[in-house]
Design a protein around this motif. Structure first.
Motif, PDB file in Angstrom:
ATOM      1  N   TRP A  49      -7.138 -16.547  -1.389  1.00  0.00           N
ATOM      2  CA  TRP A  49      -5.907 -16.179  -0.684  1.00  0.00           C
ATOM      3  C   TRP A  49      -4.817 -15.808  -1.674  1.00  0.00           C
ATOM      4  O   TRP A  49      -3.909 -15.041  -1.343  1.00  0.00           O
ATOM      5  CB  TRP A  49      -5.434 -17.316   0.221  1.00  0.00           C
ATOM      6  N   GLY A  50      -4.874 -16.325  -2.886  1.00  0.00           N
ATOM      7  CA  GLY A  50      -3.884 -15.999  -3.902  1.00  0.00           C
ATOM      8  C   GLY A  50      -3.831 -14.504  -4.194  1.00  0.00           C
ATOM      9  O   GLY A  50      -2.755 -13.950  -4.465  1.00  0.00           O
ATOM     10  N   ILE A  51      -4.973 -13.826  -4.130  1.00  0.00           N
ATOM     11  CA  ILE A  51      -5.005 -12.379  -4.365  1.00  0.00           C
ATOM     12  C   ILE A  51      -4.246 -11.657  -3.261  1.00  0.00           C
ATOM     13  O   ILE A  51      -3.446 -10.754  -3.525  1.00  0.00           O
ATOM     14  CB  ILE A  51      -6.461 -11.870  -4.463  1.00  0.00           C
ATOM     15  N   SER A  52      -4.478 -12.059  -2.015  1.00  0.00           N
ATOM     16  CA  SER A  52      -3.775 -11.425  -0.895  1.00  0.00           C
ATOM     17  C   SER A  52      -2.288 -11.719  -0.948  1.00  0.00           C
ATOM     18  O   SER A  52      -1.462 -10.838  -0.680  1.00  0.00           O
ATOM     19  CB  SER A  52      -4.356 -11.893   0.439  1.00  0.00           C
ATOM     20  N   ILE A  95      -8.177  -0.139  -5.054  1.00  0.00           N
ATOM     21  CA  ILE A  95      -9.506   0.226  -4.553  1.00  0.00           C
ATOM     22  C   ILE A  95     -10.432  -0.981  -4.638  1.00  0.00           C
ATOM     23  O   ILE A  95     -11.206  -1.257  -3.711  1.00  0.00           O
ATOM     24  CB  ILE A  95     -10.068   1.441  -5.313  1.00  0.00           C
ATOM     25  N   ALA A  96     -10.354  -1.725  -5.728  1.00  0.00           N
ATOM     26  CA  ALA A  96     -11.186  -2.923  -5.885  1.00  0.00           C
ATOM     27  C   ALA A  96     -10.838  -3.975  -4.836  1.00  0.00           C
ATOM     28  O   ALA A  96     -11.733  -4.580  -4.230  1.00  0.00           O
ATOM     29  CB  ALA A  96     -11.023  -3.500  -7.285  1.00  0.00           C
ATOM     30  N   VAL A  97      -9.552  -4.200  -4.597  1.00  0.00           N
ATOM     31  CA  VAL A  97      -9.128  -5.186  -3.591  1.00  0.00           C
ATOM     32  C   VAL A  97      -9.621  -4.754  -2.211  1.00  0.00           C
ATOM     33  O   VAL A  97     -10.167  -5.562  -1.451  1.00  0.00           O
ATOM     34  CB  VAL A  97      -7.588  -5.367  -3.618  1.00  0.00           C
ATOM     35  N   THR A  98      -9.449  -3.475  -1.877  1.00  0.00           N
ATOM     36  CA  THR A  98      -9.863  -2.965  -0.571  1.00  0.00           C
ATOM     37  C   THR A  98     -11.382  -3.043  -0.400  1.00  0.00           C
ATOM     38  O   THR A  98     -11.870  -3.535   0.627  1.00  0.00           O
ATOM     39  CB  THR A  98      -9.386  -1.511  -0.388  1.00  0.00           C
ATOM     40  N   ALA A  99     -12.118  -2.568  -1.388  1.00  0.00           N
ATOM     41  CA  ALA A  99     -13.583  -2.570  -1.295  1.00  0.00           C
ATOM     42  C   ALA A  99     -14.128  -3.993  -1.213  1.00  0.00           C
ATOM     43  O   ALA A  99     -15.031  -4.274  -0.409  1.00  0.00           O
ATOM     44  CB  ALA A  99     -14.187  -1.839  -2.490  1.00  0.00           C
ATOM     45  N   ALA A 134      -7.677  -9.915   5.206  1.00  0.00           N
ATOM     46  CA  ALA A 134      -6.330  -9.818   4.630  1.00  0.00           C
ATOM     47  C   ALA A 134      -6.350  -8.984   3.354  1.00  0.00           C
ATOM     48  O   ALA A 134      -5.450  -8.152   3.134  1.00  0.00           O
ATOM     49  CB  ALA A 134      -5.773 -11.216   4.351  1.00  0.00           C
ATOM     50  N   MET A 135      -7.363  -9.166   2.516  1.00  0.00           N
ATOM     51  CA  MET A 135      -7.466  -8.377   1.284  1.00  0.00           C
ATOM     52  C   MET A 135      -7.637  -6.898   1.604  1.00  0.00           C
ATOM     53  O   MET A 135      -6.973  -6.044   1.000  1.00  0.00           O
ATOM     54  CB  MET A 135      -8.639  -8.847   0.426  1.00  0.00           C
ATOM     55  N   ALA A 136      -8.516  -6.582   2.542  1.00  0.00           N
ATOM     56  CA  ALA A 136      -8.732  -5.180   2.917  1.00  0.00           C
ATOM     57  C   ALA A 136      -7.449  -4.580   3.482  1.00  0.00           C
ATOM     58  O   ALA A 136      -7.066  -3.464   3.118  1.00  0.00           O
ATOM     59  CB  ALA A 136      -9.869  -5.069   3.931  1.00  0.00           C
ATOM     60  N   GLY A 137      -6.772  -5.324   4.331  1.00  0.00           N
ATOM     61  CA  GLY A 137      -5.540  -4.823   4.940  1.00  0.00           C
ATOM     62  C   GLY A 137      -4.444  -4.567   3.920  1.00  0.00           C
ATOM     63  O   GLY A 137      -3.802  -3.506   3.935  1.00  0.00           O
ATOM     64  N   THR A 138      -4.218  -5.517   3.024  1.00  0.00           N
ATOM     65  CA  THR A 138      -3.165  -5.324   2.023  1.00  0.00           C
ATOM     66  C   THR A 138      -3.545  -4.219   1.042  1.00  0.00           C
ATOM     67  O   THR A 138      -2.689  -3.455   0.610  1.00  0.00           O
ATOM     68  CB  THR A 138      -2.838  -6.626   1.262  1.00  0.00           C
ATOM     69  N   GLN A 166      -1.399  -0.799   0.422  1.00  0.00           N
ATOM     70  CA  GLN A 166      -0.921  -0.416  -0.909  1.00  0.00           C
ATOM     71  C   GLN A 166      -1.457   0.966  -1.310  1.00  0.00           C
ATOM     72  O   GLN A 166      -0.736   1.766  -1.904  1.00  0.00           O
ATOM     73  CB  GLN A 166      -1.316  -1.453  -1.956  1.00  0.00           C
ATOM     74  N   LEU A 167      -2.717   1.240  -1.000  1.00  0.00           N
ATOM     75  CA  LEU A 167      -3.269   2.562  -1.297  1.00  0.00           C
ATOM     76  C   LEU A 167      -2.529   3.644  -0.521  1.00  0.00           C
ATOM     77  O   LEU A 167      -2.246   4.723  -1.062  1.00  0.00           O
ATOM     78  CB  LEU A 167      -4.764   2.615  -0.966  1.00  0.00           C
ATOM     79  N   THR A 168      -2.200   3.364   0.725  1.00  0.00           N
ATOM     80  CA  THR A 168      -1.449   4.321   1.540  1.00  0.00           C
ATOM     81  C   THR A 168      -0.087   4.608   0.920  1.00  0.00           C
ATOM     82  O   THR A 168       0.327   5.766   0.822  1.00  0.00           O
ATOM     83  CB  THR A 168      -1.272   3.777   2.971  1.00  0.00           C
ATOM     84  N   ARG A 169       0.598   3.555   0.475  1.00  0.00           N
ATOM     85  CA  ARG A 169       1.890   3.744  -0.187  1.00  0.00           C
ATOM     86  C   ARG A 169       1.748   4.607  -1.436  1.00  0.00           C
ATOM     87  O   ARG A 169       2.543   5.515  -1.671  1.00  0.00           O
ATOM     88  CB  ARG A 169       2.482   2.386  -0.589  1.00  0.00           C
ATOM     89  N   LYS A 170       0.738   4.316  -2.239  1.00  0.00           N
ATOM     90  CA  LYS A 170       0.530   5.037  -3.501  1.00  0.00           C
ATOM     91  C   LYS A 170       0.184   6.507  -3.237  1.00  0.00           C
ATOM     92  O   LYS A 170       0.736   7.412  -3.882  1.00  0.00           O
ATOM     93  CB  LYS A 170      -0.585   4.353  -4.299  1.00  0.00           C
TER      94      LYS A 170
END
Length: 108
Positions: free
Chosen positions: A28-31, A51-55, A80-84, A88-92
């Motif tokens: 959960w710390g990563i999310s 990409i790594a967090v999402t995948a 939660a990891m996939a969502g965040t 973030q990818l969308t923002r970038k």
């Protein structure tokens, strides 16, 4: 009733007496860190990291639904990891490819 639910959680094969509980709990710390990065400017975000967090989130969410016993803590942290990561990818991507170039200020 509450004590029987706590006892059931305590004795569950993916309960707090096992690594199957603690690994996703610490993940959960990563999310949480990714949520904290929502305030970070998009140009400072990293494509490889997000990409790594999402995948990881997508792959392990699927895996957590097919293993026995079902590990809902693992499932929820990876959703939660996939969502965040997707956010973030969308923002970038919006910043890098769809933002208008800021007009230069004419100096005299």
């Amino acid at each position: 009733m509450a004590s029987s639910k706590l006892q059931a959680l305590w004795n569950h094969p993916a309960g707090p007496k096992t690594i199957h509980f603690w690994a996703p709990t610490f993940k959960w710390g990563i999310s949480i860190a990714n949520v904290a990065d929502f305030a970070k400017p998009p140009e400072k975000l990293s494509y490889p990291q997000q990409i790594a967090v999402t995948a990881t989130g997508i792959i392990w969410s699927r895996y957590s639904t097919v293993i026995t016993p079902k590990n809902w803590n693992l499932f929820s942290v990876n959703i939660a990891m996939a969502g965040t990561g997707i956010y973030q990818l969308t923002r970038k991507i919006k910043h890098d490819y769809f933002s208008e170039a800021e007009p230069a200020v004419a100096s005299e």
